[in-house]
Design a protein around this motif. Sequence first.
Motif, PDB file in Angstrom:
ATOM      1  N   PHE A   1       8.199   8.978  -3.130  1.00  0.00           N
ATOM      2  CA  PHE A   1       7.099   9.764  -2.547  1.00  0.00           C
ATOM      3  C   PHE A   1       6.681  10.904  -3.489  1.00  0.00           C
ATOM      4  CE2 PHE A   1       8.912   7.747   1.326  1.00  0.00           C
ATOM      5  CZ  PHE A   1       7.788   6.996   1.661  1.00  0.00           C
ATOM      6  N   ASP A   2       7.619  11.478  -4.235  1.00  0.00           N
ATOM      7  CA  ASP A   2       7.262  12.475  -5.254  1.00  0.00           C
ATOM      8  C   ASP A   2       6.391  11.840  -6.341  1.00  0.00           C
ATOM      9  OD1 ASP A   2       8.710  14.361  -3.923  1.00  0.00           O
ATOM     10  OD2 ASP A   2      10.385  14.409  -5.344  1.00  0.00           O
TER      11      ASP A   2
ATOM     12  N   ALA B   1       6.812   8.822   8.689  1.00  0.00           N
ATOM     13  CA  ALA B   1       7.653   8.175   9.708  1.00  0.00           C
ATOM     14  C   ALA B   1       9.060   7.823   9.214  1.00  0.00           C
ATOM     15  CB  ALA B   1       6.956   6.906  10.200  1.00  0.00           C
ATOM     16  N   ILE B   2       9.346   8.090   7.939  1.00  0.00           N
ATOM     17  CA  ILE B   2      10.672   7.722   7.380  1.00  0.00           C
ATOM     18  C   ILE B   2      11.779   8.408   8.195  1.00  0.00           C
ATOM     19  CG2 ILE B   2      12.210   8.025   5.396  1.00  0.00           C
ATOM     20  CD1 ILE B   2      10.188   6.035   4.619  1.00  0.00           C
TER      21      ILE B   2
ATOM     22  N   ASP C   1       0.847  -1.189   0.000  1.00  0.00           N
ATOM     23  CA  ASP C   1       0.000   0.000   0.000  1.00  0.00           C
ATOM     24  C   ASP C   1       0.888   1.247   0.000  1.00  0.00           C
ATOM     25  OD1 ASP C   1      -2.143  -1.760   0.033  1.00  0.00           O
ATOM     26  OD2 ASP C   1      -2.112  -1.856   2.210  1.00  0.00           O
ATOM     27  N   ASP C   2       0.740   2.111   1.002  1.00  0.00           N
ATOM     28  CA  ASP C   2       1.538   3.338   0.980  1.00  0.00           C
ATOM     29  C   ASP C   2       2.732   3.255   1.936  1.00  0.00           C
ATOM     30  OD1 ASP C   2       0.038   3.229   3.216  1.00  0.00           O
ATOM     31  OD2 ASP C   2      -0.586   5.334   3.174  1.00  0.00           O
ATOM     32  N   ARG C   3       3.106   2.026   2.314  1.00  0.00           N
ATOM     33  CA  ARG C   3       4.243   1.863   3.214  1.00  0.00           C
ATOM     34  C   ARG C   3       5.426   1.194   2.526  1.00  0.00           C
ATOM     35  NH1 ARG C   3       1.872  -1.210   8.126  1.00  0.00           N
ATOM     36  NH2 ARG C   3       0.881  -2.283   6.385  1.00  0.00           N
ATOM     37  N   VAL C   4       6.631   1.528   3.016  1.00  0.00           N
ATOM     38  CA  VAL C   4       7.891   1.094   2.429  1.00  0.00           C
ATOM     39  C   VAL C   4       8.656   0.287   3.478  1.00  0.00           C
ATOM     40  CG1 VAL C   4      10.140   1.992   1.710  1.00  0.00           C
ATOM     41  CG2 VAL C   4       8.051   3.084   0.907  1.00  0.00           C
ATOM     42  N   LEU C   5       9.277  -0.810   3.029  1.00  0.00           N
ATOM     43  CA  LEU C   5      10.065  -1.630   3.954  1.00  0.00           C
ATOM     44  C   LEU C   5      11.500  -1.131   4.035  1.00  0.00           C
ATOM     45  CD1 LEU C   5      10.092  -5.441   4.322  1.00  0.00           C
ATOM     46  CD2 LEU C   5      12.239  -4.268   3.798  1.00  0.00           C
ATOM     47  N   LEU C   6      11.973  -0.892   5.239  1.00  0.00           N
ATOM     48  CA  LEU C   6      13.376  -0.529   5.453  1.00  0.00           C
ATOM     49  C   LEU C   6      14.023  -1.508   6.433  1.00  0.00           C
ATOM     50  CD1 LEU C   6      13.166   3.372   5.926  1.00  0.00           C
ATOM     51  CD2 LEU C   6      13.827   2.124   3.855  1.00  0.00           C
ATOM     52  N   CYS C   7      15.355  -1.678   6.277  1.00  0.00           N
ATOM     53  CA  CYS C   7      16.146  -2.547   7.162  1.00  0.00           C
ATOM     54  C   CYS C   7      17.121  -1.676   7.946  1.00  0.00           C
ATOM     55  CB  CYS C   7      16.995  -3.519   6.352  1.00  0.00           C
ATOM     56  SG  CYS C   7      16.069  -4.538   5.198  1.00  0.00           S
ATOM     57  N   ARG C   8      17.257  -1.948   9.232  1.00  0.00           N
ATOM     58  CA  ARG C   8      18.267  -1.245  10.032  1.00  0.00           C
ATOM     59  C   ARG C   8      19.523  -2.106  10.048  1.00  0.00           C
ATOM     60  NH1 ARG C   8      18.306  -0.221  16.003  1.00  0.00           N
ATOM     61  NH2 ARG C   8      19.984   1.299  16.166  1.00  0.00           N
ATOM     62  N   ARG C   9      20.612  -1.551   9.566  1.00  0.00           N
ATOM     63  CA  ARG C   9      21.831  -2.330   9.318  1.00  0.00           C
ATOM     64  C   ARG C   9      22.453  -2.840  10.617  1.00  0.00           C
ATOM     65  NH1 ARG C   9      24.342  -1.931   4.319  1.00  0.00           N
ATOM     66  NH2 ARG C   9      26.422  -1.987   5.251  1.00  0.00           N
ATOM     67  N   ALA C  10      22.939  -4.097  10.543  1.00  0.00           N
ATOM     68  CA  ALA C  10      23.635  -4.704  11.690  1.00  0.00           C
ATOM     69  C   ALA C  10      25.110  -4.866  11.390  1.00  0.00           C
ATOM     70  CB  ALA C  10      23.015  -6.063  12.001  1.00  0.00           C
ATOM     71  N   ILE C  11      25.565  -4.315  10.252  1.00  0.00           N
ATOM     72  CA  ILE C  11      26.959  -4.493   9.840  1.00  0.00           C
ATOM     73  C   ILE C  11      27.532  -3.161   9.384  1.00  0.00           C
ATOM     74  CG2 ILE C  11      26.773  -6.935   9.136  1.00  0.00           C
ATOM     75  CD1 ILE C  11      26.406  -5.876   6.239  1.00  0.00           C
ATOM     76  N   SER C  12      28.857  -3.128   9.377  1.00  0.00           N
ATOM     77  CA  SER C  12      29.583  -1.973   8.871  1.00  0.00           C
ATOM     78  C   SER C  12      29.583  -2.019   7.345  1.00  0.00           C
ATOM     79  CB  SER C  12      31.012  -2.046   9.411  1.00  0.00           C
ATOM     80  OG  SER C  12      31.769  -1.000   8.894  1.00  0.00           O
ATOM     81  N   PRO C  13      29.612  -0.926   6.586  1.00  0.00           N
ATOM     82  CA  PRO C  13      29.546   0.439   7.097  1.00  0.00           C
ATOM     83  C   PRO C  13      28.110   0.851   7.451  1.00  0.00           C
ATOM     84  CG  PRO C  13      29.607   0.469   4.707  1.00  0.00           C
ATOM     85  CD  PRO C  13      29.715  -0.981   5.131  1.00  0.00           C
TER      86      PRO C  13
ATOM     87  N   GLU D   1      16.782  -4.839  12.507  1.00  0.00           N
ATOM     88  CA  GLU D   1      15.329  -4.966  12.449  1.00  0.00           C
ATOM     89  C   GLU D   1      14.862  -4.570  11.058  1.00  0.00           C
ATOM     90  OE1 GLU D   1      13.122  -1.933  14.697  1.00  0.00           O
ATOM     91  OE2 GLU D   1      15.018  -0.928  15.142  1.00  0.00           O
ATOM     92  N   VAL D   2      13.641  -4.990  10.745  1.00  0.00           N
ATOM     93  CA  VAL D   2      13.037  -4.668   9.456  1.00  0.00           C
ATOM     94  C   VAL D   2      11.635  -4.160   9.766  1.00  0.00           C
ATOM     95  CG1 VAL D   2      12.246  -5.609   7.243  1.00  0.00           C
ATOM     96  CG2 VAL D   2      14.349  -6.469   8.282  1.00  0.00           C
ATOM     97  N   ARG D   3      11.260  -3.010   9.149  1.00  0.00           N
ATOM     98  CA  ARG D   3       9.985  -2.403   9.511  1.00  0.00           C
ATOM     99  C   ARG D   3       9.357  -1.707   8.310  1.00  0.00           C
ATOM    100  NH1 ARG D   3       9.648   2.002  13.945  1.00  0.00           N
ATOM    101  NH2 ARG D   3      11.716   1.400  14.739  1.00  0.00           N
ATOM    102  N   LEU D   4       8.026  -1.553   8.353  1.00  0.00           N
ATOM    103  CA  LEU D   4       7.311  -0.785   7.332  1.00  0.00           C
ATOM    104  C   LEU D   4       7.130   0.651   7.802  1.00  0.00           C
ATOM    105  CD1 LEU D   4       4.584  -3.422   6.394  1.00  0.00           C
ATOM    106  CD2 LEU D   4       6.499  -2.673   4.951  1.00  0.00           C
TER     107      LEU D   4
END
Lengths: 189, 189
Positions: free
Chosen positions: B158-159, B139-140, B48-60, B131-134
């Motif tokens: 989003f544009d 909220a980005i 729908d109008d949400r995007v999946l993002l991952c919070r990195r657990a590794i460098s960089p 973690e992985v979240r929508l």
Amino acid sequence: MNFCSHCGAPVRLAIPAGDDRLRYLCDRCGTIHYQNPRIVAGTLPLIDDRVLLCRRAISPRDGYWTLPAGFMENGETTEQAARRETREEAGAELTELSLYTLIDLPHIHQVYMIFIGRLAGDFSAGPESREVRLFEESAIPWESLAFPTIERTLRHFFDDRRRELPPGAERFSLHVGSFERWQAPARPD
Amino acid sequence: MNFCSHCGAPVRLAIPAGDDRLRYLCDRCGTIHYQNPRIVAGTLPLIDDRVLLCRRAISPRDGYWTLPAGFMENGETTEQAARRETREEAGAELTELSLYTLIDLPHIHQVYMIFIGRLAGDFSAGPESREVRLFEESAIPWESLAFPTIERTLRHFFDDRRRELPPGAERFSLHVGSFERWQAPARPD
Ligand SMILES: [Zn+2]
Ligand SMILES: [Zn+2]
């Protein structure tokens, strides 16, 4: 790959811990040598309804016709690489470039990126070309093209030229595709 | 690069005959070691109008948010690479993928290729993700994105979502661009 490019020790093929692919590993310095696909950047140069092709003067496919294209180098953008190859092989400059075909060749670890653009001014064969010429659709040497990526790009172009478009639609938008493998046609006489 | 990966002899930097760039040359076996940009393939997964993002657990950029993406491997297509990275980092599968952003990073010899697609089913953080979240647009975590390529891809999305379109026009067609260099924003708390 036989030796470590970092320390010079012999490498061996093995799957590193936490990985699932064979890599060249150096037991002496611990380097894992990853290998990645290369980008071949090129152009489809146009003037009115004619397309510029180069006849190759180098291996592979010496004597066959191609669009100007070659391996992208470090330090340049894909569009800069496409323009450089066009300058080197066809002595030509282009205006209004846009990405037109993106074709994966996973069996030989290459990704083709061909930009479409308008030929600006003159052209002349570079050292890697026997000759450079403009072709109308009816004159394209389909049986003597160097690579299937070139044939597919030209087929998309002539199809797109003929297509009826809704107002506002872009005529030459991106085509994405791949070849899993291919056979070279017989050598032309 | 210090040693020839073919024969193990030391290499030196020089411009080969007929070339105009510095290359690593092996005087013993004659190999010229070319170096080429690498492709980073990834996805923009939607529901729908949400995007999946991952919070990195590794460098960089450990701890920062990103789209699932990583280096394309030999033997796969760009789309297969993007799907594999999405599976590895976000435990997610996608439908209806199409190429959405192509961003050159010539200063670090990378080309980003992000595909847009619809999330099919569940998702979960892989070993390289905290973690992985929508996220909805509001909220980005703009200040805590890992890379400028990710920010630019999200801004385009989003544009494009907001844009009025003529009938028949494609909403999420390709954006091509580059960064000549960039500065990492300050680390989030
Ligand atoms: Zn080593
Ligand atoms: Zn050597």
